[in-house]
Design a protein around this motif. Structure first.
Motif, mmCIF file in Angstrom:
data_model
loop_
_atom_site.group_PDB
_atom_site.id
_atom_site.type_symbol
_atom_site.label_atom_id
_atom_site.label_comp_id
_atom_site.label_asym_id
_atom_site.label_seq_id
_atom_site.Cartn_x
_atom_site.Cartn_y
_atom_site.Cartn_z
ATOM 1 N N PRO A 1 0.813 -1.255 0.021
ATOM 2 C CA PRO A 1 -0.197 0.087 0.048
ATOM 3 C C PRO A 1 0.999 1.177 0.106
ATOM 4 O O PRO A 1 0.473 2.396 -0.677
ATOM 5 C CB PRO A 1 -0.824 -0.154 1.303
ATOM 6 C CG PRO A 1 -0.685 -1.524 1.411
ATOM 7 C CD PRO A 1 0.364 -2.203 1.152
ATOM 8 N N LEU A 2 1.947 1.248 0.682
ATOM 9 C CA LEU A 2 2.895 2.356 0.875
ATOM 10 C C LEU A 2 3.261 2.783 -0.633
ATOM 11 O O LEU A 2 3.646 3.896 -0.975
ATOM 12 C CB LEU A 2 3.786 2.367 1.734
ATOM 13 C CG LEU A 2 3.473 2.477 3.367
ATOM 14 C CD1 LEU A 2 4.511 2.354 4.471
ATOM 15 C CD2 LEU A 2 2.506 3.746 3.639
ATOM 16 N N ASN A 3 3.788 1.697 -1.193
ATOM 17 C CA ASN A 3 4.382 1.809 -2.637
ATOM 18 C C ASN A 3 3.297 2.339 -3.492
ATOM 19 O O ASN A 3 3.828 2.818 -4.529
ATOM 20 C CB ASN A 3 5.162 0.424 -2.928
ATOM 21 C CG ASN A 3 6.492 0.268 -2.195
ATOM 22 O OD1 ASN A 3 7.401 1.156 -2.213
ATOM 23 N ND2 ASN A 3 6.690 -0.872 -1.700
ATOM 24 N N VAL A 4 2.014 1.709 -3.329
ATOM 25 C CA VAL A 4 1.158 2.342 -4.616
ATOM 26 C C VAL A 4 1.001 3.586 -4.131
ATOM 27 O O VAL A 4 0.858 4.396 -5.194
ATOM 28 C CB VAL A 4 -0.119 1.507 -4.167
ATOM 29 C CG1 VAL A 4 -1.320 2.046 -4.942
ATOM 30 C CG2 VAL A 4 -0.090 -0.150 -4.730
ATOM 31 N N VAL B 1 6.346 0.053 -8.389
ATOM 32 C CA VAL B 1 5.234 0.626 -8.569
ATOM 33 C C VAL B 1 5.202 2.084 -9.773
ATOM 34 O O VAL B 1 4.896 1.986 -10.522
ATOM 35 C CB VAL B 1 4.210 0.791 -7.583
ATOM 36 C CG1 VAL B 1 3.058 1.673 -7.974
ATOM 37 C CG2 VAL B 1 4.035 -0.423 -6.809
ATOM 38 N N ALA B 2 6.311 2.916 -9.224
ATOM 39 C CA ALA B 2 6.318 4.106 -9.699
ATOM 40 C C ALA B 2 6.988 3.877 -10.911
ATOM 41 O O ALA B 2 6.726 4.374 -11.986
ATOM 42 C CB ALA B 2 7.245 5.045 -8.743
ATOM 43 N N LEU C 1 -0.640 -0.304 -12.956
ATOM 44 C CA LEU C 1 -0.377 -0.479 -11.495
ATOM 45 C C LEU C 1 -0.619 -1.663 -10.949
ATOM 46 O O LEU C 1 0.221 -2.247 -10.121
ATOM 47 C CB LEU C 1 -1.754 0.418 -10.809
ATOM 48 C CG LEU C 1 -2.060 0.404 -9.438
ATOM 49 C CD1 LEU C 1 -0.961 0.852 -8.569
ATOM 50 C CD2 LEU C 1 -3.291 1.182 -9.109
ATOM 51 N N LEU C 2 -1.318 -2.543 -11.703
ATOM 52 C CA LEU C 2 -1.483 -4.100 -11.169
ATOM 53 C C LEU C 2 -0.201 -4.775 -11.429
ATOM 54 O O LEU C 2 0.368 -5.532 -10.737
ATOM 55 C CB LEU C 2 -2.482 -4.715 -12.004
ATOM 56 C CG LEU C 2 -3.975 -4.281 -11.547
ATOM 57 C CD1 LEU C 2 -4.867 -4.961 -12.322
ATOM 58 C CD2 LEU C 2 -4.099 -4.716 -9.935
ATOM 59 N N TYR C 3 0.544 -4.328 -12.556
ATOM 60 C CA TYR C 3 1.820 -5.063 -12.688
ATOM 61 C C TYR C 3 2.649 -4.743 -11.766
ATOM 62 O O TYR C 3 3.809 -5.453 -11.264
ATOM 63 C CB TYR C 3 2.237 -4.580 -14.315
ATOM 64 C CG TYR C 3 3.386 -5.412 -14.755
ATOM 65 C CD1 TYR C 3 2.964 -6.942 -15.286
ATOM 66 C CD2 TYR C 3 4.639 -5.009 -14.981
ATOM 67 C CE1 TYR C 3 3.906 -7.575 -15.887
ATOM 68 C CE2 TYR C 3 5.681 -5.782 -15.383
ATOM 69 C CZ TYR C 3 5.430 -6.960 -15.839
ATOM 70 O OH TYR C 3 6.240 -7.853 -16.313
ATOM 71 N N GLY C 4 2.647 -3.462 -11.505
ATOM 72 C CA GLY C 4 3.852 -2.922 -10.427
ATOM 73 C C GLY C 4 3.506 -3.498 -9.076
ATOM 74 O O GLY C 4 4.457 -3.980 -8.534
ATOM 75 N N VAL C 5 2.330 -3.642 -8.809
ATOM 76 C CA VAL C 5 1.962 -4.404 -7.203
ATOM 77 C C VAL C 5 2.483 -5.778 -7.549
ATOM 78 O O VAL C 5 3.015 -6.228 -6.443
ATOM 79 C CB VAL C 5 0.506 -4.311 -6.959
ATOM 80 C CG1 VAL C 5 0.145 -5.249 -6.043
ATOM 81 C CG2 VAL C 5 0.015 -2.896 -6.893
ATOM 82 N N ALA D 1 4.357 9.911 -7.128
ATOM 83 C CA ALA D 1 5.767 10.276 -7.933
ATOM 84 C C ALA D 1 5.452 10.060 -9.590
ATOM 85 O O ALA D 1 5.986 11.105 -10.261
ATOM 86 C CB ALA D 1 6.766 9.201 -7.507
ATOM 87 N N ALA D 2 4.510 9.100 -10.046
ATOM 88 C CA ALA D 2 4.468 9.056 -11.310
ATOM 89 C C ALA D 2 3.442 10.081 -11.896
ATOM 90 O O ALA D 2 3.558 10.593 -13.052
ATOM 91 C CB ALA D 2 3.426 7.608 -11.609
ATOM 92 N N TRP D 3 2.555 10.362 -10.968
ATOM 93 C CA TRP D 3 1.688 11.687 -11.413
ATOM 94 C C TRP D 3 2.494 13.060 -11.536
ATOM 95 O O TRP D 3 2.331 13.721 -12.771
ATOM 96 C CB TRP D 3 0.471 11.919 -10.493
ATOM 97 C CG TRP D 3 -0.551 12.439 -11.110
ATOM 98 C CD1 TRP D 3 -0.966 13.254 -12.385
ATOM 99 C CD2 TRP D 3 -1.656 13.083 -10.338
ATOM 100 N NE1 TRP D 3 -2.073 13.791 -12.481
ATOM 101 C CE2 TRP D 3 -2.615 13.785 -11.178
ATOM 102 C CE3 TRP D 3 -2.330 13.107 -8.967
ATOM 103 C CZ2 TRP D 3 -3.904 14.477 -10.761
ATOM 104 C CZ3 TRP D 3 -3.489 13.492 -8.865
ATOM 105 C CH2 TRP D 3 -4.063 14.163 -9.498
#
Length: 303
Positions: A97-100, A180-181, A222-226, A106-108
């Motif tokens: 969750p923290l990385n999401v 994730v980023a 996002l799902l791939y990064g998770v 960061a990505a935005w």
């Protein structure tokens, strides 16, 4: 009217036939060589995977059940193994969750805005990729240790970070936060800001733009990064072993496997725990493959 030289026409036609035959032979020869090279390459890759991936994994599963199913279950049901599972799930459950949240922010920021120091921020995100996990663990030992001002402040207030569960969670978050980023940033950069600007003109608020426009466009990334973050968190060893000090209360699954191996544990115990971690990895790989297929299907449908 010019008279057509039949001999020249016949010679030209003959040359064309010869060129066509030579071309066909060259294509056939190239196809044969390509098929041979392709077959040799496939055979080499398959043999390499069998020797270095499938065979060792099969040996682990074989050794895990060498003493029977009861020994396997008994090894997985010990107090130490269950504690390691809990610690692994705790570290992973906090890190994802923290990385999401961090990855989306960061990505935005990087993908949607232009600002001074953007390249520096991207480089900082990549730091866990560049340094060894053991060095990362040592960084937190120096940060929270008794030799630092922060460590002395924590000790004076009876706050313990090192060699406890918080330290495991912190290093897990540190080594996994780029995943994730790094998956979402290229997607946001490729999208541009046209859709967001159109939504703003239509009266949407910032949160509405994010939830209804920006985030849905990046859901697969996002799902791939998770998934990648989960796999990395589950298998983290280098940084965790530095801040855990091989304590039973702070052992994760990789650390517990190392403890069993270092103590020369005989029987199925080390391999049983290893199969548990390997099974989680295989499930993660299957989910990752299914997600890739889903992404390609969605892209072909949109195209």
């Amino acid at each position: 009217m010019k008279r057509i030289d039949r001999n020249r026409v016949d010679a030209s036609a003959s040359d064309e036939r010869l060129d066509h035959e030579a071309y066909c032979r060259a294509v056939k020869r190239a196809t044969t060589e390509s098929a041979f090279a392709r077959g040799a390459l496939i055979a080499f890759v398959s043999l390499f995977m069998i020797l270095f991936l499938i065979f060792p994994l099969a040996c682990v599963f074989f050794e895990a059940f060498a003493d029977g199913a009861r020994a396997f279950v008994r090894a997985l049901s010990t107090k130490e193994t269950l504690q390691a599972v809990k610690m692994t799930l705790l570290a992973t459950g906090v890190a994802i969750p923290l990385n999401v949240v961090f990855g989306l922010a960061a990505a935005w920021c990087i993908g949607k805005f232009q600002f001074w120091g953007k390249g520096v921020l991207i480089s900082l995100i990549d730091i866990p990729f560049a340094i060894s996990p053991i060095i990362a663990g040592l960084l937190f030992v120096f940060l929270f240790g008794a030799s630092s001002s922060l460590g002395r402040f924590l000790a004076e207030h009876n706050i313990r970070i090192l060699f406890s569960a918080p330290a495991i969670v912190i290093v897990t978050v540190f080594v996994t936060f780029p995943f994730v980023a790094r998956e979402i940033i290229p997607v946001f950069e490729a999208q541009g800001t046209d859709e967001e600007q159109a939504a703003r003109v239509l009266g949407a608020s910032g949160w509405q733009i994010f939830w209804r426009v920006t985030l849905p466009n990046a859901k697969w990334a996002l799902l791939y990064g998770v998934i990648l973050c989960n796999a990395r968190a589950m298998g983290e060893f280098g940084a965790a072993v530095v801040v855990a000090r091989n304590s039973v209360k702070t052992n994760t699954l990789p650390l517990h496997i190392n403890t069993l191996y270092q103590s020369y544990e005989s029987g199925a115990a080390p391999f049983a725990v290893a199969t548990l971690l390997a099974t989680i990895s295989i499930i993660t790989l299957v989910v990752k493959t299914m997600l890739e297929i889903k992404i390609r299907s969605a892209e072909s449908t949109d195209g």
